[in-house]
Design an enzyme around this catalytic site. Structure first.
Site, PDB file in Angstrom:
ATOM      1  N   HIS A 142       0.844  -1.201   0.000  1.00 56.75           N
ATOM      2  CA  HIS A 142       0.000   0.000   0.000  1.00 56.75           C
ATOM      3  C   HIS A 142       0.879   1.251   0.000  1.00 56.75           C
ATOM      4  CE1 HIS A 142      -3.577   2.364   1.671  1.00 56.75           C
ATOM      5  NE2 HIS A 142      -2.558   3.147   1.998  1.00 56.75           N
ATOM      6  N   GLU A 143       1.867   1.287   0.888  1.00 55.37           N
ATOM      7  CA  GLU A 143       2.734   2.463   0.994  1.00 55.37           C
ATOM      8  C   GLU A 143       3.653   2.597  -0.220  1.00 55.37           C
ATOM      9  OE1 GLU A 143       2.070   4.667   3.158  1.00 55.37           O
ATOM     10  OE2 GLU A 143       0.628   3.372   4.184  1.00 55.37           O
ATOM     11  N   HIS A 146       1.715   4.267  -2.830  1.00 59.95           N
ATOM     12  CA  HIS A 146       1.717   5.723  -2.642  1.00 59.95           C
ATOM     13  C   HIS A 146       2.990   6.326  -3.251  1.00 59.95           C
ATOM     14  CE1 HIS A 146      -1.841   6.602  -0.356  1.00 59.95           C
ATOM     15  NE2 HIS A 146      -1.508   5.885   0.707  1.00 59.95           N
ATOM     16  N   GLU A 193      -6.217   6.717  -0.911  1.00 63.80           N
ATOM     17  CA  GLU A 193      -6.112   5.499  -0.108  1.00 63.80           C
ATOM     18  C   GLU A 193      -6.737   4.301  -0.834  1.00 63.80           C
ATOM     19  OE1 GLU A 193      -4.736   5.000   3.420  1.00 63.80           O
ATOM     20  OE2 GLU A 193      -3.667   6.355   2.106  1.00 63.80           O
TER      21      GLU A 193
END
Length: 364
Positions: A142-143, A146, A193
Site C-alpha cells: 500500500h505504501e 503511494h 487510499e
C-alpha cells in the site's frame, strides 16, 4: 519471493511465488476518484501558489533527521522481515529505488508515505504488532503504491498545512484560506487510499489478508470475533441506510478524516478484486510507465467523470439518489426533499400514485 519469517507469535505462511509487474504505471491501479479529486485539487484557487511555496520551504532534511534520530530504520539488521517485504514490494511493482522505511514507537496502528524529493515510509509499532505477515505485506505494498503514484508530496503538504491551520486559528481569514486547501487535500487523500489499497493487493496478491488487515484496523486483534461477510454488510448498510439527514451527517463525519472508513475500503477493494480490470493486470495486461507521457489528461478526467456518474446512479445513499433523480429530471423534487428530512424513502413514489403529502392535481 517467499515468506519464511515468524514474528510476534504469528503463524508462518507457505512459501509461494507472486506475479511481478515490470514497468507498471500507477495508472493501472489508481482509483478514478483519486485522479478526479487530484484534478479538482489542482484547480483550486491558490493551490499552485501554496504548493510551489511550500515545496521550497518545507524542512525535508529536518524531517529525515527526525526519523533517523528518533525511530528505527528498517534494514537487514533491524526489522529484517519488514525489509524483506519492502524490497519484495518494490520488486513486484518495479520501483527501482527502494525508499527508506522507519518504525516509529506509537501504539496507534498507522503507516504513511511522506517526503517531497524522495518518499519515506513510516510504520508504527502499533501496526507491526497488530498485523500478521501477509496482512503487513499488503500494508507495505500500500505504501509503496503511494510512492509509485507520487502521493508522498501532497501528503507531506497536507500534514504541514494541518499543523499550520492549528497555529493560525486565531487569524480571522488566514485559517479559512488554509482550511479550504486542507479540506480539498483531505478529500483527495481519502480517494488516494483506495488506489493504494489496490497496490497493496497487487503486492500481497491475497485478498483475504487485505480484508483481515482492514478488519483489524476497525476492530483490533480479535479476528475470531469478526466475520468478513458481516463486515462488508456494514458497508452496504452504511451506504444505503437512513434518510437525507444521515447523508449529510455522513459527509460531516468524513470531512475531518484523512482515511475512508474501513468498511468502505474493504467493499471497494473486494469489488475491484472481482473486476475484469484486476484480472487483466494479473494476466500481464496493464499500462506501462513508458506510455505515461502519451496519456491524455482529458481522457483521464472523462474516465473519472464517468466513474462518478455511474457511482451516483448506482448508489443507494438517499442524497446520491436525489442527485441522480435531479439529473434525470424526476418530478416533485421539492416534495421529495421535504419528505427526505422527515424520513426519506430511497425511491420516488410511483408516477401513477400522488405523493402522500401532496394532494392530486387536476393537470397531472
Amino acid at each position: 519471493m517467499s515468506d519464511g519469517h515468524e514474528q510476534n507469535g504469528h503463524e508462518n505462511v507457505p512459501s509461494r511465488q507472486r506475479r511481478r509487474f515490470p514497468g507498471i504505471s500507477s495508472r493501472a491501479y489508481e482509483h478514478p476518484a483519486d485522479r478526479s479529486a487530484l484534478v479538482a485539487l489542482r484547480k483550486l484557487s491558490g493551490f499552485d501558489t501554496v504548493f510551489k511555496a511550500l515545496s521550497g520551504l518545507l524542512p525535508e532534511r529536518s524531517l529525515r533527521l527526525l526519523f533517523l534520530s528518533d525511530s528505527v530504520r528498517v534494514s537487514d539488521q533491524q526489522f529484517a522481515h519488514l525489509n524483506d517485504m519492502l524490497r519484495d514490494a518494490c520488486y513486484i511493482l518495479d520501483l527501482e529505488k527502494v525508499p527508506p522505511m522507519y518504525v516509529s514507537q506509537d501504539p496507534q496502528p498507522n503507516a504513511m508515505c511522506i517526503g517531497l524529493d524522495e518518499p519515506i515510509i513510516v510504520v508504527t509499532t502499533g501496526l507491526v504488532e497488530l498485523l500478521d505477515e501477509e496482512e503487513m505485506r499488503a500494508v507495505v505494498g500500500h505504501e509503496v503504491g503511494h510512492a509509485l503514484s507520487g502521493h508522498s508530496v501532497y501528503r507531506t503538504i497536507l500534514l504541514f498545512l494541518t499543523s499550520l491551520a492549528l497555529r493560525v486559528a486565531w487569524i480571522p481569514l488566514g485559517n479559512i484560506a488554509i482550511m479550504a486547501i486542507v479540506t480539498a487535500l483531505r478529500e483527495w487523500f481519502r480517494k488516494s487510499e483506495l488506489s493504494a489499497d489496490r497496490a497493496g493487493l497487487l503486492v500481497g496478491q491475497d485478498l483475504e489478508a487485505s480484508m483481515r488487515g482492514l478488519m483489524k484496523l476497525a476492530g483490533g486483534n480479535h479476528l475470531h470475533e469478526m466475520n468478513v461477510d458481516a463486515f462488508l454488510k456494514q458497508a452496504e448498510e452504511y451506504e444505503a441506510g437512513g434518510d437525507l439527514r444521515d447523508s449529510v451527517l455522513k459527509i460531516m463525519n468524513v470531512l475531518p478524516r484523512s482515511h475512508p472508513f474501513a468498511t468502505i475500503r474493504a467493499a471497494e477493494l473486494k469489488k475491484w478484486a472481482e473486476s475484469r480490470d484486476y484480472q487483466r493486470i494479473m494476466d500481464g495486461h496493464y499500462p506501462r510507465r513508458t506510455e505515461d507521457k502519451d496519456t491524455s489528461v482529458t481522457d483521464s478526467f472523462r474516465e473519472s467523470a464517468s466513474h462518478y456518474a455511474t457511482h451516483v446512479k448506482s448508489s443507494k445513499d438517499p442524497l446520491m439518489k436525489l442527485v441522480s433523480d435531479i439529473a434525470g429530471g424526476a418530478g416533485d423534487l421539492g416534495g421529495r426533499v421535504r419528505r427526505g428530512f422527515g424520513g426519506f424513502t430511497q425511491s420516488a413514489p410511483p408516477k401513477d400514485e400522488p405523493p402522500t403529502d401532496t394532494p392530486p392535481r387536476d393537470d397531472d
